[in-house]
Enzyme design. Structure first.
Site, PDB file in Angstrom:
ATOM      1  CB  CYS A   2      70.055  53.623  96.320  1.00 21.04           C
ATOM      2  SG  CYS A   2      69.985  55.369  96.766  1.00 21.04           S
ATOM      3  CG  LEU A  47      69.503  54.570 103.496  1.00 23.21           C
ATOM      4  CD1 LEU A  47      68.387  54.225 104.473  1.00 23.21           C
ATOM      5  CD2 LEU A  47      70.777  53.802 103.856  1.00 23.21           C
TER       6      LEU A  47
END
Length: 606
Positions: A2, A47
């Site tokens: 992320c 993500l």
């Protein structure tokens, strides 16, 4: 993986939040989240790899009357062990994400939670009642975390670009920053963000921001110890640690793949992953990079004695993997220069970065997660400077024995401001002073331990920066099993004559992994990340630099001597600019990156 960011005691309008989130979306393309708690604003882009439904962030829990909110970037490889321990202590969980485990672990143990964690991470936790922010970064520095005290407030983020997106943050480069770029770059002093007043939380460190002050604390470092195991027991120990790290890092709710260069490290990781997936009747997906017509121009040298392709084919055939090639041209490489600079927020390793950026773009079309072999060379002794007696006897960073050449690029103004020898040696000596070495250690072994520390604190960080930024710019999570801190801790105490078994770089690792790889791959001489040997690439970067030289308004002229740039066009450096790969074409490309960076980021020299 992320991107995370946050602001304390600063205005955070919707427009500011959106602007900052925009800089984070490439790292986290699947979801965004924002949490505003009084004077604290936390930002996250995701993500999604583990628990896509239950791992949304920012994430908040209440424990014993305190409200904790986390933004987290990373992967925890002992999630189940920590969760089970916390459940026995009364904690309850709503999902199976590692984020939730990290948050509960902090609520239970505060900063001591870091001692429990095996993983790669950078995270921030806001304590609502205590009104303080906790920051932490993994031991080996795989995941990035930058911060800045701005006016009376505080900003942190995964990447520098997000901090620069906050209104009013100055984009300044002082003489020390110039020294970072020209005397150390693309490496950086640990903790430096290069931009004035922007810092990076160092690997193995945590921090609290409270009452407008930041307090930084080291929670981990390499500690020397007496090694009492035999060679056979040591090899067994290494085999267990490495195989366990690889298998732990295969955890994912989405398909995974591996980088495959045909070298020892990537071949080992790929082989273990292929065998593990076969248990579920799955095939491993592997990825390799090459350059168009490179076989025509390849020139064996001490740093790169042979080409990779033969060994890649041996491994692909052995594993029967679903293999993908990325084949790049010189034009492709030059096209990646600007994007790679934007991805790193700094000038980087030239076409070594450009090629990886394009390679990761292709990998991301097939998988979201890939395992890679970084850091084995630093930990197991794979670089030439571990065995070169002349380099071992010298002071200074072995991957950058060219201070006079580097400083020759500075114009008179900066040459006078930055004493190159003093600038470099001050940092070199500071790094050596932090080495933990037992007093009775013989001098030959002390030199090796100093080299291990230098590599881990400096050279390895450049490679991890490169891998993180080039992969995450494409929304690809790359894991690095050799960066398991247990391996680094154990290997630091192992004597060099074990590590250099049979007179081979990484000899102990090779011996420990016998039977897993074909002999010709297991004992193959190390070859670094592939680069192009095509003279057309050299022609392209030279032509681009001529355009910069002829442009009197090019920002690099504020720092660099025009004569030095012109001389670079016809030079052939005996020692690379950095590491093993950055020779004349890459040095030219590095200067192009510097010029683009200064212009694109609108940097003010102070």
């Amino acid at each position: 993986m992320c991107a995370i960011a946050g602001m304390i005691n600063l205005k955070h309008t919707d427009a500011v939040v959106d602007t900052m989130l925009d800089t984070m979306r490439r790292r986290g393309p699947d979801d965004t989240g924002t949490e505003i708690i009084d004077n604290c604003c936390l930002l996250h882009t995701r993500l999604a790899i583990i628990d896509p439904a239950g791992g949304k962030q920012p994430m908040t829990i209440c424990v014993n009357g305190e409200i904790y909110t986390i933004v987290y970037n990373g992967e925890l490889y002992n999630t189940n062990e920590i969760r089970n321990q916390l459940q026995k202590m009364g904690h309850t969980f709503t999902g199976h994400s590692d984020t939730e485990v990290v948050l509960h672990a902090y609520a239970q143990w505060r900063e001591d939670c870091l001692q429990q964690m095996n993983g790669i991470f950078a995270f921030a936790v806001w304590e609502n009642q205590g009104r303080r922010l906790f920051l932490a970064r993994d031991r080996m520095g795989v995941k990035p975390l930058f911060y800045m005290q701005h006016k009376n407030g505080f900003i942190f983020a995964s990447e520098i670009k997000t901090i620069l997106a906050y209104p009013g943050v100055p984009r300044e480069l002082d003489a020390e920053g110039v020294g970072e770029i020209f005397l150390l770059g693309p490496g950086r002093t640990p903790g430096s963000g290069v931009f004035r007043n922007i810092f990076e939380l160092k690997p193995g460190y945590c921090a609290y921001f409270f009452d407008r002050r930041i307090a930084v604390k080291q929670y981990w470092s390499l500690k020397d110890r007496e090694h009492l195991e035999s060679l056979e027991d040591t090899a067994d120990h290494v085999r267990y640690l490495v195989l366990d790290a690889i298998k732990r890092q295969m955890v994912s709710d989405v398909p995974i793949g591996t980088f495959l260069s045909g070298g020892l490290d990537s071949s080992l990781i790929s082989s273990v992953c292929a065998e593990k997936l076969l248990e579920s009747n799955e095939k491993l997906t592997t990825f390799s990079v090459d350059y168009k017509d490179n076989a025509l121009y390849f020139k064996p040298e001490k740093f790169q004695p042979n080409s990779d392709n033969e060994y890649i084919h041996i491994m692909q055939k052995k594993m029967d993997s679903n293999h993908h090639w990325t084949v790049l041209t010189p034009d492709d490489l030059l096209s990646g220069l600007q994007s790679a600079t934007l991805a790193r927020d700094l000038p980087g390793m030239a076409d070594v970065d450009f090629s990886l950026l394009l390679f990761c773009r292709d990998i991301r079309r097939e998988v979201k997660v890939a395992l890679s072999g970084e850091c084995a060379d630093e930990i197991f002794g794979g670089y030439p400077w571990y065995t070169d007696p002349d380099v071992l006897a010298q002071n200074g960073f072995p991957w950058s024995q060219n201070a006079a050449f580097r400083s020759s690029f500075l114009n008179k103004n900066y040459y006078d401001k930055v004493n190159s020898e003093e600038f470099i040696m001050e940092r070199y000596k500071a790094a050596l002073s932090e080495c933990d070495i037992r007093p009775e250690t013989p001098e030959s072994e002390r030199r090796i331990k100093r080299m291990v520390n230098l590599n881990q604190q400096w050279f390895m960080q450049t490679l991890l920066d490169r891998k993180d930024r080039m992969s995450m710019y494409n929304g690809l999570e790359v894991r690095v099993p050799f960066c398991d801190h247990r391996i680094a801790e154990y290997m630091y105490g192992v004597p060099w004559d074990f590590k250099y078994y049979r007179g081979k770089e990484k000899g102990l690792l090779r011996y420990a992994m016998r039977g897993i790889l074909p002999e010709e791959v297991l004992w193959r001489k190390k070859s670094p990340y592939p680069k192009t040997w095509d003279p057309y690439y050299t022609k392209l970067v030279k032509e681009s630099l001529i355009v910069v030289i002829d442009n009197k308004n090019a920002p690099i002229h504020q720092i660099v001597s025009k004569d030095a740039l012109e001389a670079l066009l016809n030079s052939d450096n005996h020692w690379p600019w950095y590491g093993q790969l950055m020779r004349t074409p890459q040095t030219i490309a590095y200067m192009l990156q510097i010029n683009f960076w200064l212009a694109q980021y609108n940097i003010q020299l102070v």
